[in-house]
Design a protein around this motif. Structure first.
Motif, short mmCIF file in Angstrom:
data_model
loop_
_atom_site.label_atom_id
_atom_site.label_comp_id
_atom_site.label_asym_id
_atom_site.label_seq_id
_atom_site.Cartn_x
_atom_site.Cartn_y
_atom_site.Cartn_z
N GLU A 1 -7.81 3.62 -4.29
CA GLU A 1 -7.32 4.89 -3.73
C GLU A 1 -8.46 5.62 -3.04
O GLU A 1 -9.48 5.93 -3.67
N HIS B 1 -2.29 1.00 -16.68
CA HIS B 1 -3.45 1.03 -15.80
C HIS B 1 -4.60 1.76 -16.50
O HIS B 1 -4.36 2.73 -17.23
N GLN C 1 -3.75 4.39 -0.43
CA GLN C 1 -3.78 3.47 -1.57
C GLN C 1 -3.45 2.06 -1.10
O GLN C 1 -2.50 1.87 -0.34
N GLY D 1 0.83 -1.20 0.00
CA GLY D 1 0.00 0.00 0.00
C GLY D 1 0.86 1.24 0.00
O GLY D 1 2.08 1.18 -0.13
N HIS E 1 -3.28 -2.20 -2.53
CA HIS E 1 -3.19 -3.03 -3.72
C HIS E 1 -3.80 -4.40 -3.47
O HIS E 1 -3.49 -5.05 -2.48
N CYS F 1 5.44 4.52 -0.26
CA CYS F 1 5.04 3.12 -0.35
C CYS F 1 5.43 2.38 0.91
O CYS F 1 6.46 2.67 1.53
N TRP G 1 -5.61 -1.32 -7.87
CA TRP G 1 -5.29 -0.38 -6.79
C TRP G 1 -6.57 0.34 -6.40
O TRP G 1 -7.33 0.79 -7.25
#
Length: 317
Positions: A75, A149, A29, A13, A31, A309, A73
């Motif tokens: 968000e 994406h 965020q 994340g 994942h 991250c 993902w």
């Protein structure tokens, strides 16, 4: 933590931090890897804020697409006033997430599928007036570019449709800025100056009902803590243009590091922020600065964001 406490355990994340003055918003965020079982994912996210439309279509309406995509993902725009689904333990409304679906393969096309346009249509990401312009933008991309994406900003009022594009030359990037937001000459010079200071870029194109937006995601190969270069130099450059405060630049330098993911919350490295709460599984949490994004208007760069991250790494015997 109001959103995080409602999510299932995930190993990858991050947070999006706005770097300019008087900008305190931080977005979460997370994942979710390649879908193996719709039932498993649905059970894991029961009661979580996942949105009512595209996410459920991903799980049910198009299983052949869902099982092909590498992941998605989520968000969460953590700002008051957003529409939400469910509440926190304290009763606060939870925001619906924006969704960014990963694609893979040549020219951004998943194996066996027709590519980003098919994903957008089958998952209902672009509807009404947006579908035509989205298809035009997709067809106008440089032939050697890769779409990594496709997404929809379902947590925002305009529900913009997004494309993340890589394998672009610097000329292609400035050309997209000119075409997408009518970048003027002075703005083009500022963008070119920015591009000369990074190792690689991707471009995020957002197409909404009222306007188009473009963000340049900047990546570096240098170690983030390098004193005379890397993120430090880029943050200083952004600060000279009023896009990053000195205080936030100092905080960015403290983020990278490693900490033990154990009940004792023992730290392996200092300096850095306090350990993430609620960690009880074995292994480590690695923190890194993934990239910076600069939002571009016709006048050039107008906003900068950092993407921090965190990844849970398990130990092997």
């Amino acid at each position: 933590l109001a959103v995080a406490e409602k999510l299932p355990p995930l190993s990858l994340g991050g947070v999006e931090c706005r770097l300019g003055p008087h900008e305190s918003q931080v977005d979460l965020q997370v994942h979710l890897p390649r879908l193996r079982s719709a039932d498993t994912v649905r059970d894991a996210f029961r009661g979580a804020p996942i949105g009512e439309d595209a996410f459920h279509r991903w799980l049910t309406a198009a299983p052949e697409i869902a099982k092909t995509l590498p992941g998605v993902w989520l968000e969460y725009d953590l700002v008051g006033g957003a529409e939400g689904r469910g509440t926190t333990s304290g009763g606060e409304p939870l925001p619906n997430p924006s969704l960014f679906f990963e694609v893979e393969g040549e020219a951004g096309c998943p194996r066996g599928l027709a590519g980003p346009a098919t994903i957008v249509q089958r998952l209902g990401l672009a509807e009404g007036r947006l579908l035509g312009p989205f298809t035009e933008v997709l067809s106008a991309l440089p032939i050697d570019s890769l779409v990594t994406h496709v997404g929809v900003m379902s947590g925002r009022p305009d529900r913009a449709v997004c494309l993340r594009v890589t394998a672009l030359s610097l000329d292609h990037v400035t050309g997209l800025c000119r075409d997408f937001v009518a970048l003027d000459r002075a703005g083009e010079e500022e963008v070119s100056d920015l591009l000369s200071r990074v190792d690689s870029v991707t471009v995020l194109l957002s197409l909404g009902e009222d306007r188009a937006r473009i963000g340049i995601e900047c990546f570096l190969r240098q170690p983030p803590a390098q004193a005379d270069g890397g993120w430090t130099a880029l943050l200083a450059h952004l600060g000279q243009h009023g896009l990053c405060t000195a205080e936030k630049a100092r905080e960015m330098a403290l983020w990278p590091g490693v900490q033990r993911a154990a009940p004792s919350r023992e730290r392996l490295e200092t300096p850095g922020p306090a350990p993430l709460p609620g960690l009880s599984l074995p292994g480590y949490i690695r923190r890194s600065v993934n990239h910076m994004k600069v939002v571009v208007s016709e006048r050039g760069p107008t906003m900068a964001k950092a993407y921090l991250c965190f990844r849970h790494l398990w130990l092997r015997a």
